[in-house]
Design a protein around this motif. Structure first.
Motif, mmCIF file in Angstrom:
data_model
loop_
_atom_site.group_PDB
_atom_site.id
_atom_site.type_symbol
_atom_site.label_atom_id
_atom_site.label_comp_id
_atom_site.label_asym_id
_atom_site.label_seq_id
_atom_site.Cartn_x
_atom_site.Cartn_y
_atom_site.Cartn_z
ATOM 1 N N MET A 108 0.839 -1.205 0.000
ATOM 2 C CA MET A 108 0.000 0.000 0.000
ATOM 3 C C MET A 108 0.875 1.258 0.000
ATOM 4 S SD MET A 108 -3.293 -0.525 2.430
ATOM 5 C CE MET A 108 -2.772 -1.952 3.368
ATOM 6 N N GLU A 109 0.340 2.322 -0.575
ATOM 7 C CA GLU A 109 1.107 3.553 -0.676
ATOM 8 C C GLU A 109 0.779 4.461 0.509
ATOM 9 O OE1 GLU A 109 1.657 7.197 -3.831
ATOM 10 O OE2 GLU A 109 0.199 5.625 -4.242
ATOM 11 N N ALA A 110 1.810 5.128 1.029
ATOM 12 C CA ALA A 110 1.580 6.051 2.139
ATOM 13 C C ALA A 110 0.893 7.314 1.623
ATOM 14 C CB ALA A 110 2.907 6.405 2.795
ATOM 15 N N VAL A 111 -0.183 7.717 2.301
ATOM 16 C CA VAL A 111 -0.940 8.899 1.880
ATOM 17 C C VAL A 111 -1.034 9.860 3.054
ATOM 18 C CG1 VAL A 111 -3.230 9.728 1.189
ATOM 19 C CG2 VAL A 111 -2.294 7.663 0.140
ATOM 20 N N LYS A 112 -0.884 11.151 2.796
ATOM 21 C CA LYS A 112 -0.941 12.152 3.880
ATOM 22 C C LYS A 112 -2.337 12.224 4.488
ATOM 23 C CE LYS A 112 2.640 15.601 3.686
ATOM 24 N NZ LYS A 112 2.930 17.033 3.637
ATOM 25 N N VAL A 113 -2.379 12.206 5.827
ATOM 26 C CA VAL A 113 -3.663 12.324 6.525
ATOM 27 C C VAL A 113 -3.956 13.825 6.705
ATOM 28 C CG1 VAL A 113 -4.905 11.711 8.634
ATOM 29 C CG2 VAL A 113 -3.158 10.178 7.712
ATOM 30 N N GLU A 114 -5.231 14.190 6.670
ATOM 31 C CA GLU A 114 -5.617 15.603 6.781
ATOM 32 C C GLU A 114 -5.163 16.200 8.120
ATOM 33 O OE1 GLU A 114 -9.793 16.240 6.949
ATOM 34 O OE2 GLU A 114 -9.693 18.105 5.839
ATOM 35 N N LYS A 115 -4.645 17.395 8.105
ATOM 36 C CA LYS A 115 -4.140 18.050 9.314
ATOM 37 C C LYS A 115 -5.297 18.417 10.252
ATOM 38 C CE LYS A 115 -0.402 21.023 10.632
ATOM 39 N NZ LYS A 115 0.917 21.412 10.189
ATOM 40 N N LYS A 116 -5.135 18.108 11.523
ATOM 41 C CA LYS A 116 -6.180 18.435 12.490
ATOM 42 C C LYS A 116 -5.549 18.833 13.815
ATOM 43 C CE LYS A 116 -6.501 13.773 14.282
ATOM 44 N NZ LYS A 116 -7.269 12.838 15.075
ATOM 45 N N ASP A 117 -6.358 19.412 14.671
ATOM 46 C CA ASP A 117 -5.886 19.830 15.977
ATOM 47 C C ASP A 117 -6.027 18.654 16.940
ATOM 48 O OD1 ASP A 117 -5.283 22.694 17.184
ATOM 49 O OD2 ASP A 117 -6.336 21.511 18.696
ATOM 50 N N CYS A 118 -5.001 18.414 17.736
ATOM 51 C CA CYS A 118 -5.029 17.249 18.628
ATOM 52 C C CYS A 118 -4.619 17.658 20.048
ATOM 53 C CB CYS A 118 -4.069 16.195 18.074
ATOM 54 S SG CYS A 118 -3.994 14.717 19.072
ATOM 55 N N LYS A 119 -5.475 17.359 21.021
ATOM 56 C CA LYS A 119 -5.161 17.693 22.415
ATOM 57 C C LYS A 119 -5.009 16.412 23.231
ATOM 58 C CE LYS A 119 -7.193 21.173 24.563
ATOM 59 N NZ LYS A 119 -8.342 21.901 25.142
ATOM 60 N N ILE A 120 -3.877 16.306 23.906
ATOM 61 C CA ILE A 120 -3.614 15.124 24.737
ATOM 62 C C ILE A 120 -3.339 15.580 26.166
ATOM 63 C CG2 ILE A 120 -2.121 13.114 25.080
ATOM 64 C CD1 ILE A 120 -1.374 13.385 22.079
ATOM 65 N N VAL A 121 -4.065 15.017 27.110
ATOM 66 C CA VAL A 121 -3.772 15.285 28.526
ATOM 67 C C VAL A 121 -2.851 14.175 29.030
ATOM 68 C CG1 VAL A 121 -4.723 15.372 30.868
ATOM 69 C CG2 VAL A 121 -5.921 16.525 29.006
ATOM 70 N N VAL A 122 -1.717 14.559 29.614
ATOM 71 C CA VAL A 122 -0.814 13.577 30.224
ATOM 72 C C VAL A 122 -0.768 13.848 31.723
ATOM 73 C CG1 VAL A 122 1.504 12.583 30.237
ATOM 74 C CG2 VAL A 122 0.588 13.546 28.112
ATOM 75 N N ALA A 123 -1.216 12.870 32.499
ATOM 76 C CA ALA A 123 -1.193 13.021 33.954
ATOM 77 C C ALA A 123 0.222 12.737 34.447
ATOM 78 C CB ALA A 123 -2.195 12.056 34.595
ATOM 79 N N ASN A 171 -0.231 19.656 17.572
ATOM 80 C CA ASN A 171 -0.194 18.877 18.812
ATOM 81 C C ASN A 171 -0.197 19.771 20.055
ATOM 82 O OD1 ASN A 171 0.269 16.189 17.494
ATOM 83 N ND2 ASN A 171 2.058 17.304 16.732
ATOM 84 N N ASN A 172 -1.169 19.550 20.907
ATOM 85 C CA ASN A 172 -1.270 20.302 22.157
ATOM 86 C C ASN A 172 -1.244 19.307 23.314
ATOM 87 O OD1 ASN A 172 -2.058 23.008 20.894
ATOM 88 N ND2 ASN A 172 -3.567 21.594 20.045
ATOM 89 N N ILE A 173 -0.225 19.443 24.144
ATOM 90 C CA ILE A 173 -0.135 18.550 25.313
ATOM 91 C C ILE A 173 -0.431 19.343 26.583
ATOM 92 C CG2 ILE A 173 1.512 17.295 26.768
ATOM 93 C CD1 ILE A 173 2.475 15.868 24.473
ATOM 94 N N VAL A 174 -1.335 18.829 27.385
ATOM 95 C CA VAL A 174 -1.615 19.435 28.688
ATOM 96 C C VAL A 174 -0.983 18.536 29.747
ATOM 97 C CG1 VAL A 174 -3.402 20.159 30.318
ATOM 98 C CG2 VAL A 174 -3.811 20.366 27.849
ATOM 99 N N LEU A 175 0.026 19.078 30.437
ATOM 100 C CA LEU A 175 0.648 18.333 31.538
ATOM 101 C C LEU A 175 -0.193 18.593 32.781
ATOM 102 C CD1 LEU A 175 4.362 19.409 30.913
ATOM 103 C CD2 LEU A 175 3.322 17.209 30.297
#
Lengths: 165, 165
Positions: free
Chosen positions: A1-16, A41-45
């Motif tokens: 399979m060929e690698a295809v670019k995924v649509e850019k989106k906003d991502c928020k991850i909470v890390v405890a 990429n948004n990381i909330v510590l």
């Protein structure tokens, strides 16, 4: 399979994060595995300070030293926040990836605070260490990660430190 | 911060799939969030067939129909495997990303089989639906994801279907 670019989106991850090596390892795992170059990429510590101890008003020692004890505990708690957040931000820096890092400090019972904040922030993912307490404590008290995995609405990643397995 | 390429490495992810929408959603989540273009991605689709029912040798109906019942259940079980794996592979195909997909079918108690296979394959991550049973069943029986999160050694991602929250 060929690698295809995924649509850019906003991502928020909470890390405890907390004082444990395991939570720092969980943060590293997150930065290695959940950060994509195709997302914002948004990381909330998230660090949760334990609730202040409650003394009875009839406790004489508590009556005499109460003010000092509270101040000492508060200072210790603030130092701990700085230390944990500093370590966590150092780890984020070492990965040299494009990520926005935000600090958040709560106070109270970790499992309730984490669930409430996740409920409010509605992140894409919650990442945390397993906080294994061993059989008896787990059986009697349950663990923070067990509770959060059951109660939060977003996907939860539970990471164990390889050396503690 | 500037985006820097991460070193290419081999990555194996076990995704526990079953008939539920939730497990298919967990697979989609995995393909959206854990597949990097900088790693060699290997996904193991793991389906666990329930153990065959056990009848007492004194059960007359069981004695008469035993052979037919077993054959019918086996045929149903095999159809289910094909159906679940087919759906899962369709989802993998839709993402059009560079990933090697392998099927694996186990038989027995799902929580034990998943833990044993993860112990053997030593993947980087286990991904599964939360398999929420509601309060009473969870309290009495526990859930597959609870058990696996406690017992497997790799990071575990527990994904809930948004519509079931």
């Amino acid at each position: 399979m060929e690698a295809v670019k995924v649509e850019k989106k906003d991502c928020k991850i909470v890390v405890a994060v907390d004082e444990s090596e395991e939570s720092m390892y969980a943060l590293s795992w997150c930065l290695s595995n959940l950060i994509s170059q195709t997302t914002i990429n948004n990381i909330v510590l998230l660090y949760v300070k334990p609730p202040p101890p409650v003394y009875s008003s009839l406790d004489v020692a508590g009556y005499i030293f109460w003010g000092d004890v509270v101040r000492a505990l508060e200072a210790y708690g603030n130092d701990l926040v700085k230390s944990v957040m500093g370590r966590a931000e150092d780890i984020c820096g070492k990965f040299r990836i494009d990520v926005n890092v935000e600090r958040m400090v709560g106070s109270g019972d970790a499992k309730d605070v984490i669930c409430n904040i996740v409920d409010r922030l509605k992140p894409d993912t919650l990442v945390m260490g397993s906080h294994g307490y061993g059989f008896f404590k787990r059986a009697l008290l349950g663990s923070v990660s067990d509770h959060c995995a059951k109660h939060v609405k977003c996907p939860v990643v539970i990471v164990k430190h390889p050396e503690k397995i």
